[in-house]
Design a protein around this motif. Sequence first.
Motif, mmCIF file in Angstrom:
data_model
loop_
_atom_site.group_PDB
_atom_site.id
_atom_site.type_symbol
_atom_site.label_atom_id
_atom_site.label_comp_id
_atom_site.label_asym_id
_atom_site.label_seq_id
_atom_site.Cartn_x
_atom_site.Cartn_y
_atom_site.Cartn_z
ATOM 1 N N HIS A 121 -101.390 -11.755 58.338
ATOM 2 C CA HIS A 121 -102.467 -12.608 58.839
ATOM 3 C C HIS A 121 -101.957 -14.052 58.879
ATOM 4 O O HIS A 121 -101.547 -14.592 57.846
ATOM 5 N N CYS A 122 -101.976 -14.655 60.058
ATOM 6 C CA CYS A 122 -101.466 -16.015 60.224
ATOM 7 C C CYS A 122 -102.582 -16.946 60.680
ATOM 8 O O CYS A 122 -103.203 -16.714 61.729
ATOM 9 N N GLY A 123 -102.845 -17.974 59.912
ATOM 10 C CA GLY A 123 -103.828 -18.965 60.305
ATOM 11 C C GLY A 123 -103.244 -19.983 61.261
ATOM 12 O O GLY A 123 -102.032 -20.057 61.467
ATOM 13 N N VAL A 124 -104.106 -20.780 61.849
ATOM 14 C CA VAL A 124 -103.684 -21.832 62.772
ATOM 15 C C VAL A 124 -103.217 -23.040 61.955
ATOM 16 O O VAL A 124 -103.896 -23.480 61.029
ATOM 17 N N VAL A 125 -102.041 -23.568 62.305
ATOM 18 C CA VAL A 125 -101.521 -24.775 61.660
ATOM 19 C C VAL A 125 -101.677 -25.940 62.629
ATOM 20 O O VAL A 125 -101.185 -25.890 63.760
ATOM 21 N N GLN A 126 -102.390 -26.972 62.187
ATOM 22 C CA GLN A 126 -102.579 -28.181 62.983
ATOM 23 C C GLN A 126 -101.684 -29.291 62.429
ATOM 24 O O GLN A 126 -101.661 -29.531 61.220
ATOM 25 N N LEU A 213 -105.467 -15.519 62.781
ATOM 26 C CA LEU A 213 -106.791 -15.565 62.169
ATOM 27 C C LEU A 213 -107.428 -16.933 62.334
ATOM 28 O O LEU A 213 -106.884 -17.949 61.880
ATOM 29 N N GLY A 214 -108.587 -16.967 62.978
ATOM 30 C CA GLY A 214 -109.346 -18.196 63.073
ATOM 31 C C GLY A 214 -110.075 -18.495 61.767
ATOM 32 O O GLY A 214 -110.472 -17.591 61.051
ATOM 33 N N GLY A 215 -110.226 -19.770 61.472
ATOM 34 C CA GLY A 215 -110.934 -20.180 60.257
ATOM 35 C C GLY A 215 -110.023 -20.434 59.077
ATOM 36 O O GLY A 215 -110.418 -21.116 58.121
ATOM 37 N N ALA A 216 -108.808 -19.883 59.112
ATOM 38 C CA ALA A 216 -107.849 -20.105 58.019
ATOM 39 C C ALA A 216 -106.880 -21.214 58.415
ATOM 40 O O ALA A 216 -105.664 -21.065 58.342
ATOM 41 N N ASP A 217 -107.433 -22.346 58.841
ATOM 42 C CA ASP A 217 -106.593 -23.432 59.334
ATOM 43 C C ASP A 217 -105.911 -24.172 58.187
ATOM 44 O O ASP A 217 -106.431 -24.245 57.058
ATOM 45 N N ALA A 218 -104.747 -24.721 58.502
ATOM 46 C CA ALA A 218 -104.037 -25.599 57.572
ATOM 47 C C ALA A 218 -103.567 -26.816 58.355
ATOM 48 O O ALA A 218 -103.342 -26.744 59.571
ATOM 49 N N PHE A 219 -103.413 -27.931 57.669
ATOM 50 C CA PHE A 219 -103.038 -29.194 58.300
ATOM 51 C C PHE A 219 -101.662 -29.612 57.791
ATOM 52 O O PHE A 219 -101.486 -29.872 56.598
ATOM 53 N N HIS A 220 -100.704 -29.653 58.704
ATOM 54 C CA HIS A 220 -99.320 -29.948 58.345
ATOM 55 C C HIS A 220 -99.135 -31.464 58.284
ATOM 56 O O HIS A 220 -99.289 -32.169 59.284
#
Length: 288
Positions: A121-126, A213-220
């Motif tokens: 499961h991979c979240g979106v990285v912003q 996976l949407g909702g599991a965002d992380a901020f780089h």
Amino acid sequence: MTTAVITIAAGRHQHLWAQQRGLALGDRRPDVYVAVAMGDPQVGPRTVDGPLTGTGALVLPVELAAGGPLPLAAARNAGAAAALAAGADVLIFLDVDCVPAPALVAAYTDAVHHESGPALHCGVVQYLADGVDAAGIHPADLAGRAHPARPQPGPGESLESADWPLFWSLSFAVSARTWAQLGGFCEEYVGYGGEDTDLGYRAFRAGITLRWLGGADAFHQYHESPSPPVAHLADIVRNATVFHRRWGFWPMLGWLQAFADLGLAHYDQDRDRWQVLTAAPDAVPAGT
């Protein structure tokens, strides 16, 4: 379910603090937090006395060979082993530069709990812009730009993908059972590059689904990152060679070709191998 977050660190102390603050402010805190300190004695006290103080955060020191590259694959495996020993059912791997959105831990945990079969499961990285101080902004108020080459599902969405080369270890989650099936990262990869691609391909070959996976965002959090990453030239050529030996084709060809264009590497077509060359003083781009 018992959920663990695993991060590996060497330096980047302010980024580490901001990540731990984000976890402390999250909708659900991890049950287990493992910080793997790669030859950095400061990670321990900064974690024990940091935002997760009193939560049972674990610090796992990993020694480095003198002058050697960081053992990224081995460090992640060691962190996973410590999390499993602490009873974790869900393993979340989060890069030290990544600050979790408030819903990340809960979203990953729920996704693993309801998966119909083994999955990565991979979240979106912003990516945050230069100058954004993630340590001084509530994670709910952070906003960045997602990688344009990767899927960007919205909250509540989960997109299955067969594009396994897009897998990366910046932010992902697996069940303990799927981790055991994969066997962890291959520790033949030392230093930067290749271990993600290897794990993604092994998952693909084993029929393990890649899910965005949407909702599991992380901020780089921002840091200088020249492209191509010339500081990691030797690591990338060596690790690409390991991958080629294991799987019969070359990974990271974009970077390898960019190194060749700069006169830093050469592909020997007759011998089917890449090798590092001695760079001319003006061959390395400014700022690297």
